[in-house]
Design an enzyme around this catalytic site. Structure first.
Site, PDB file in Angstrom:
ATOM      1  N   HIS A 106       0.670  -1.263   0.000  1.00  0.00           N
ATOM      2  CA  HIS A 106       0.065  -0.134  -0.023  1.00  0.00           C
ATOM      3  C   HIS A 106       0.880   1.296  -0.043  1.00  0.00           C
ATOM      4  O   HIS A 106       0.463   2.286   0.874  1.00  0.00           O
ATOM      5  CB  HIS A 106      -0.779   0.193   1.250  1.00  0.00           C
ATOM      6  CG  HIS A 106      -2.059  -1.142   1.089  1.00  0.00           C
ATOM      7  ND1 HIS A 106      -2.488  -1.506  -0.001  1.00  0.00           N
ATOM      8  CD2 HIS A 106      -2.900  -1.696   2.231  1.00  0.00           C
ATOM      9  CE1 HIS A 106      -3.424  -2.456   0.297  1.00  0.00           C
ATOM     10  NE2 HIS A 106      -3.575  -2.540   1.612  1.00  0.00           N
ATOM     11  N   HIS A 181      -9.694   1.900  -0.056  1.00  0.00           N
ATOM     12  CA  HIS A 181      -9.815   0.856   0.930  1.00  0.00           C
ATOM     13  C   HIS A 181     -10.907   1.103   1.803  1.00  0.00           C
ATOM     14  O   HIS A 181     -10.505   0.804   3.199  1.00  0.00           O
ATOM     15  CB  HIS A 181      -8.236   0.886   1.557  1.00  0.00           C
ATOM     16  CG  HIS A 181      -7.897  -0.239   1.955  1.00  0.00           C
ATOM     17  ND1 HIS A 181      -8.123  -1.090   3.108  1.00  0.00           N
ATOM     18  CD2 HIS A 181      -6.990  -1.203   1.508  1.00  0.00           C
ATOM     19  CE1 HIS A 181      -7.779  -2.210   3.303  1.00  0.00           C
ATOM     20  NE2 HIS A 181      -6.900  -2.289   2.316  1.00  0.00           N
ATOM     21  N   GLU A 316     -11.484  -3.789  -3.471  1.00  0.00           N
ATOM     22  CA  GLU A 316     -10.591  -2.676  -3.668  1.00  0.00           C
ATOM     23  C   GLU A 316     -10.452  -3.063  -5.341  1.00  0.00           C
ATOM     24  O   GLU A 316      -9.662  -3.993  -5.783  1.00  0.00           O
ATOM     25  CB  GLU A 316      -9.090  -3.098  -3.099  1.00  0.00           C
ATOM     26  CG  GLU A 316      -9.281  -3.081  -1.659  1.00  0.00           C
ATOM     27  CD  GLU A 316      -8.232  -3.622  -0.938  1.00  0.00           C
ATOM     28  OE1 GLU A 316      -6.884  -3.463  -1.603  1.00  0.00           O
ATOM     29  OE2 GLU A 316      -8.254  -4.354  -0.058  1.00  0.00           O
TER      30      GLU A 316
HETATM   31  C1  BGC Z   1      -4.901  -6.358   1.746  1.00  0.00           C
HETATM   32  C2  BGC Z   1      -4.496  -7.439   3.051  1.00  0.00           C
HETATM   33  C3  BGC Z   1      -4.179  -6.274   4.212  1.00  0.00           C
HETATM   34  C4  BGC Z   1      -5.247  -5.219   4.393  1.00  0.00           C
HETATM   35  C5  BGC Z   1      -4.901  -4.238   5.303  1.00  0.00           C
HETATM   36  C6  BGC Z   1      -5.906  -5.332   1.963  1.00  0.00           C
HETATM   37  O1  BGC Z   1      -5.728  -4.662   0.871  1.00  0.00           O
HETATM   38  O2  BGC Z   1      -5.163  -7.447   0.974  1.00  0.00           O
HETATM   39  O3  BGC Z   1      -3.733  -8.464   2.964  1.00  0.00           O
HETATM   40  O4  BGC Z   1      -4.194  -6.903   5.482  1.00  0.00           O
HETATM   41  O5  BGC Z   1      -5.183  -4.618   3.080  1.00  0.00           O
HETATM   42  O6  BGC Z   1      -3.657  -3.540   5.013  1.00  0.00           O
END
Ligand code: BGC
Length: 351
Positions: A106, A181, A316
């Site tokens: 991310h 998210h 997402e």
């Molecule tokens: C991911 C997860 C992660 C979550 C929070 C999601 O986009 O796929 O693996 O734990 O984000 O960070």
């Protein structure tokens, strides 16, 4: 109607603004300038009763101290994982932050897009209103190449849909994979489970992963697996059969059935029989990560409500994880003469 208020400040003293956007039928969304984040969505159930269906916090401090949940934020520069945080572009090696051992997740640890304060411009049109956020990420920020100028526009329509439009340009080739998210629980954020939500995902295939959640490169059929959501299925029905990944639950990228690249497609439909609320997700992206909240651990969110294990889901819309290192996946490289665009719609209705 769009109104503005203060949402406090960051620990280094930058003001954070809160925008409240309301449509004529009373649906309301709340957005803050830190992370161009969607922090609240009040929508009616089948009896007209409003609940806030997304996760978030009441204060700037809580957003800042949360290091792993990414509630409602604009995620990037590259949402999802990049193997070991490494990639090579135009013959140059790049090393990004390894903030999800052993991978990059991310957009990084310090200055990912969720952690910076964006500029905001509210707008009102005859049947739509919202906020346009912009942020220019300097060359080298979080070790990504190129100065990246980004715009994210949230529009609330008269028909209870949230349209999120993304646009970005760069002065050097760079990987870009943006998403929102938000965690949803259609019975209301804080409800203990999403197991009874009924999910449909418009995907015949998914990207299997290794034990660090990095795709193997294969596009596998969902047929005969707990990932087959081609017909409406209760999320809880098969979740305990999932033992294919370290996430031990739903945390998979689905390859959307799309007739043409960039074409707007229905990615997923979520129906909550208890409230009657329906969420329809549409996107121009090739993939959707369905994350079922396996890493939630009961931390307290808005109005003192705890967000329990598997009590929220993210859909997402994005390119596939680790695309920058997987030549067969649709490319995430943005060149200086190109414009990155994406549209994601979260549309609400009732049954
Ligand atoms: C991911 C997860 C992660 C979550 C929070 C999601 O986009 O796929 O693996 O734990 O984000 O960070």
């Amino acid at each position: 109607m769009v109104s503005k208020a203060s949402f406090g400040e960051t620990s280094d003293g930058k003001n954070i603004d809160l925008y409240t956007v309301k449509n004529p039928s009373g649906m309301t969304i709340r957005l803050i300038t830190r992370g161009a984040t969607l922090i609240g969505v009040d929508v009616p159930d089948r009896d007209g009763r409003f609940d806030d269906v997304v996760f978030g916090f009441d204060t700037a401090e809580e957003y800042e101290s949360d290091k792993y949940q990414y509630f409602g934020c604009t995620t990037g520069r590259c949402a999802n994982r990049i193997a070991e945080g490494k990639f090579i572009l135009d013959g140059k090696d790049y090393q990004l932050a390894v903030n999800n051992d052993p991978n990059h997740l991310h957009g990084g640890a310090q200055r990912s897009l969720d952690k910076v304060v964006w500029a905001a411009e509210p707008f009102e049109k005859p049947h739509a209103r919202g906020v346009k956020f912009s942020y220019t990420s300097p060359d080298g920020e979080e070790n990504y190449p190129g100065e990246l100028a980004i715009e994210v526009t949230y529009t609330l329509t008269d028909k209870n849909a949230i349209r999120i439009q993304y646009k970005a340009t760069t002065d050097k080739a760079t990987p870009v994979n943006l998403t929102n998210h938000s965690y949803f629980n259609l019975s209301g954020a804080g409800d203990p489970t999403i197991n009874d939500h009924v999910l449909t995902i418009n995907a015949d295939r998914y990207t299997p992963v290794d034990d660090t959640l990095i795709p193997t490169g294969e596009l596998a059929s969902v047929e005969g697996t707990p990932l087959d959501f081609r017909t409406p299925t209760r999320i809880g029905e098969r979740v305990d059969q999932l033992n294919d990944t370290a996430a031990l639950g739903y945390d998979h990228n689905f390859v959307l059935n799309q007739d043409a690249e960039g074409e707007m497609t229905t990615a997923a439909v979520v129906y909550d029989p208890a409230s009657g609320r329906v969420l329809t997700v549409r996107t121009t992206e090739p993939g959707v990560q369905f994350y079922g909240g396996n890493f939630l651990r009961g931390d307290t969110g808005k109005a003192g409500k705890p967000y329990a294990y598997r009590s929220g889901l993210c859909l997402e819309t994005q390119h596939f994880p680790n695309s920058i290192n997987t030549p067969d996946f649709p490319s995430v490289v943005l060149e200086p003469d190109q414009t990155y665009t994406q549209t994601c719609v979260y549309a609400f209705s009732v049954r």
